[in-house]
Scaffold this motif. Structure first.
Motif, PDB file in Angstrom:
ATOM      1  N   GLN A  42      43.217  41.477  32.115  1.00  0.00           N
ATOM      2  CA  GLN A  42      44.463  40.901  32.606  1.00  0.00           C
ATOM      3  C   GLN A  42      45.347  41.927  33.303  1.00  0.00           C
ATOM      4  O   GLN A  42      46.373  41.565  33.872  1.00  0.00           O
ATOM      5  CB  GLN A  42      45.240  40.259  31.452  1.00  0.00           C
ATOM      6  CG  GLN A  42      44.520  39.067  30.845  1.00  0.00           C
ATOM      7  CD  GLN A  42      45.406  38.332  29.871  1.00  0.00           C
ATOM      8  OE1 GLN A  42      46.626  38.280  30.008  1.00  0.00           O
ATOM      9  NE2 GLN A  42      44.798  37.746  28.857  1.00  0.00           N
ATOM     10  N   GLN A  43      44.970  43.187  33.258  1.00  0.00           N
ATOM     11  CA  GLN A  43      45.771  44.234  33.893  1.00  0.00           C
ATOM     12  C   GLN A  43      44.828  45.154  34.654  1.00  0.00           C
ATOM     13  O   GLN A  43      44.007  45.843  34.059  1.00  0.00           O
ATOM     14  CB  GLN A  43      46.558  45.014  32.839  1.00  0.00           C
ATOM     15  CG  GLN A  43      47.544  46.016  33.441  1.00  0.00           C
ATOM     16  CD  GLN A  43      48.548  46.501  32.420  1.00  0.00           C
ATOM     17  OE1 GLN A  43      49.149  45.704  31.707  1.00  0.00           O
ATOM     18  NE2 GLN A  43      48.733  47.799  32.330  1.00  0.00           N
ATOM     19  N   TRP A  44      44.934  45.143  35.988  1.00  0.00           N
ATOM     20  CA  TRP A  44      44.037  45.930  36.817  1.00  0.00           C
ATOM     21  C   TRP A  44      44.672  46.172  38.180  1.00  0.00           C
ATOM     22  O   TRP A  44      45.688  45.573  38.528  1.00  0.00           O
ATOM     23  CB  TRP A  44      42.679  45.235  36.980  1.00  0.00           C
ATOM     24  CG  TRP A  44      42.734  43.780  37.333  1.00  0.00           C
ATOM     25  CD1 TRP A  44      42.664  42.720  36.466  1.00  0.00           C
ATOM     26  CD2 TRP A  44      42.865  43.206  38.636  1.00  0.00           C
ATOM     27  NE1 TRP A  44      42.750  41.529  37.149  1.00  0.00           N
ATOM     28  CE2 TRP A  44      42.866  41.800  38.483  1.00  0.00           C
ATOM     29  CE3 TRP A  44      42.986  43.744  39.931  1.00  0.00           C
ATOM     30  CZ2 TRP A  44      42.985  40.926  39.568  1.00  0.00           C
ATOM     31  CZ3 TRP A  44      43.101  42.864  41.016  1.00  0.00           C
ATOM     32  CH2 TRP A  44      43.104  41.482  40.824  1.00  0.00           C
ATOM     33  N   GLN A  66      47.928  44.726  42.589  1.00  0.00           N
ATOM     34  CA  GLN A  66      48.213  45.135  41.212  1.00  0.00           C
ATOM     35  C   GLN A  66      48.438  43.889  40.367  1.00  0.00           C
ATOM     36  O   GLN A  66      49.371  43.124  40.633  1.00  0.00           O
ATOM     37  CB  GLN A  66      49.437  46.044  41.166  1.00  0.00           C
ATOM     38  CG  GLN A  66      49.254  47.347  41.938  1.00  0.00           C
ATOM     39  CD  GLN A  66      50.465  48.244  41.824  1.00  0.00           C
ATOM     40  OE1 GLN A  66      50.858  48.639  40.732  1.00  0.00           O
ATOM     41  NE2 GLN A  66      51.059  48.590  42.956  1.00  0.00           N
ATOM     42  N   GLN A  67      47.585  43.700  39.384  1.00  0.00           N
ATOM     43  CA  GLN A  67      47.664  42.530  38.513  1.00  0.00           C
ATOM     44  C   GLN A  67      48.123  42.946  37.123  1.00  0.00           C
ATOM     45  O   GLN A  67      47.549  43.845  36.512  1.00  0.00           O
ATOM     46  CB  GLN A  67      46.299  41.857  38.412  1.00  0.00           C
ATOM     47  CG  GLN A  67      46.290  40.598  37.561  1.00  0.00           C
ATOM     48  CD  GLN A  67      47.032  39.454  38.233  1.00  0.00           C
ATOM     49  OE1 GLN A  67      46.819  39.175  39.412  1.00  0.00           O
ATOM     50  NE2 GLN A  67      47.923  38.804  37.489  1.00  0.00           N
ATOM     51  N   GLN A  68      49.177  42.312  36.642  1.00  0.00           N
ATOM     52  CA  GLN A  68      49.668  42.487  35.282  1.00  0.00           C
ATOM     53  C   GLN A  68      49.406  41.197  34.508  1.00  0.00           C
ATOM     54  O   GLN A  68      49.081  40.169  35.107  1.00  0.00           O
ATOM     55  CB  GLN A  68      51.171  42.802  35.300  1.00  0.00           C
ATOM     56  CG  GLN A  68      51.547  44.036  36.100  1.00  0.00           C
ATOM     57  CD  GLN A  68      51.061  45.307  35.445  1.00  0.00           C
ATOM     58  OE1 GLN A  68      51.005  45.404  34.227  1.00  0.00           O
ATOM     59  NE2 GLN A  68      50.696  46.296  36.264  1.00  0.00           N
ATOM     60  N   PRO A  69      49.534  41.217  33.195  1.00  0.00           N
ATOM     61  CA  PRO A  69      49.289  39.988  32.437  1.00  0.00           C
ATOM     62  C   PRO A  69      50.133  38.802  32.898  1.00  0.00           C
ATOM     63  O   PRO A  69      49.657  37.671  32.900  1.00  0.00           O
ATOM     64  CB  PRO A  69      49.640  40.393  30.995  1.00  0.00           C
ATOM     65  CG  PRO A  69      49.356  41.849  30.943  1.00  0.00           C
ATOM     66  CD  PRO A  69      49.752  42.374  32.307  1.00  0.00           C
ATOM     67  N   TYR A  72      51.926  39.660  39.497  1.00  0.00           N
ATOM     68  CA  TYR A  72      51.093  40.426  40.423  1.00  0.00           C
ATOM     69  C   TYR A  72      51.928  40.880  41.611  1.00  0.00           C
ATOM     70  O   TYR A  72      53.009  40.335  41.891  1.00  0.00           O
ATOM     71  CB  TYR A  72      49.900  39.586  40.917  1.00  0.00           C
ATOM     72  CG  TYR A  72      50.310  38.357  41.708  1.00  0.00           C
ATOM     73  CD1 TYR A  72      50.510  38.420  43.084  1.00  0.00           C
ATOM     74  CD2 TYR A  72      50.487  37.126  41.073  1.00  0.00           C
ATOM     75  CE1 TYR A  72      50.884  37.300  43.802  1.00  0.00           C
ATOM     76  CE2 TYR A  72      50.858  36.007  41.778  1.00  0.00           C
ATOM     77  CZ  TYR A  72      51.056  36.090  43.147  1.00  0.00           C
ATOM     78  OH  TYR A  72      51.439  34.973  43.854  1.00  0.00           O
ATOM     79  N   SER A 195      42.895  48.672  33.098  1.00  0.00           N
ATOM     80  CA  SER A 195      43.743  49.068  31.979  1.00  0.00           C
ATOM     81  C   SER A 195      43.084  48.658  30.681  1.00  0.00           C
ATOM     82  O   SER A 195      42.233  47.781  30.633  1.00  0.00           O
ATOM     83  CB  SER A 195      45.114  48.405  32.103  1.00  0.00           C
ATOM     84  OG  SER A 195      45.866  48.577  30.918  1.00  0.00           O
TER      85      SER A 195
END
Length: 199
Positions: A42-44, A66-69, A72, A195
């Motif tokens: 979920q975070q990458w 950028q992807q967060q839970p 983005y 992550s």
């Protein structure tokens, strides 16, 4: 027009040369395990290069997703001044072209209202990982001999993952092509950052 074409670049995912695959005896079972493993990410962060082609022209851009839970942010840059930034979460999305910013409840609505086109931004979070979007109907899902997604259709989009590579023990797309009747977009992944944060 240039702004619209830059936004079209959001339809992409990975590119590089194809390695020799090791066939598995039960690709369907491997696919289920692979889906579960990758869906936990979920975070990458992905950095890469995009080429966009329509019937008349071609464009080459850099992308930083950028992807967060819960949210983005996508930056697109190229042989032009400034960059395009699209950022959002489940509640709202903001689009900035360096001069103006626009907001809407979701990415598709935002792009439709301000560019005249509808782009599957919500699906991209999953396609970039080599997964179907879980809330959309999947057509013509095909697996490679190693039990990973090779291609599928969702809505009007054809998604092809042409190469995978391992990053920190995870197998992720390195080359991806997404197209419909009007556009063909290719992405070369230069870098994945994963992550330890998982679902």
């Amino acid at each position: 027009m240039r702004f619209i074409l830059l936004l079209c670049a959001l339809l992409v995912t990975g590119c590089t040369s194809t390695p020799i695959l090791t066939p598995v005896s039960n690709p369907g079972a491997v696919w289920k395990k692979h889906q579960h493993n990758i869906a936990a990410l979920q975070q990458w962060r992905l950095k890469g290069r995009i080429s966009i082609q329509n019937d008349h022209e071609s464009w080459f851009l850099k992308v930083d997703w950028q992807q967060q839970p819960e949210n983005y942010a996508v930056l697109l840059s190229g042989p032009f001044s400034g960059m395009v930034r699209l950022s959002g979460n489940q509640e709202s999305v903001e689009l900035s072209d360096g001069e103006q910013s626009y907001q809407a409840p979701d990415a598709e609505l935002l792009l439709l209202e301000h560019t005249g086109i509808r782009m599957p931004v919500n699906e991209l979070r999953y396609w970039l990982l080599g997964l179907p979007q879980p809330h959309k109907k999947v057509k013509d899902l095909k697996l490679d001999v190693a039990g990973r997604m090779s291609s599928l259709r969702q809505d009007e989009w054809q998604v092809n993952v042409n190469q995978y590579q391992k990053y920190n023990g995870k197998t992720l797309p390195a080359r991806l092509v997404i197209k419909n009747h009007h556009l063909k977009v290719r992405l070369i992944v230069d870098q994945w950052q994963l992550s330890s944060v998982t679902g």
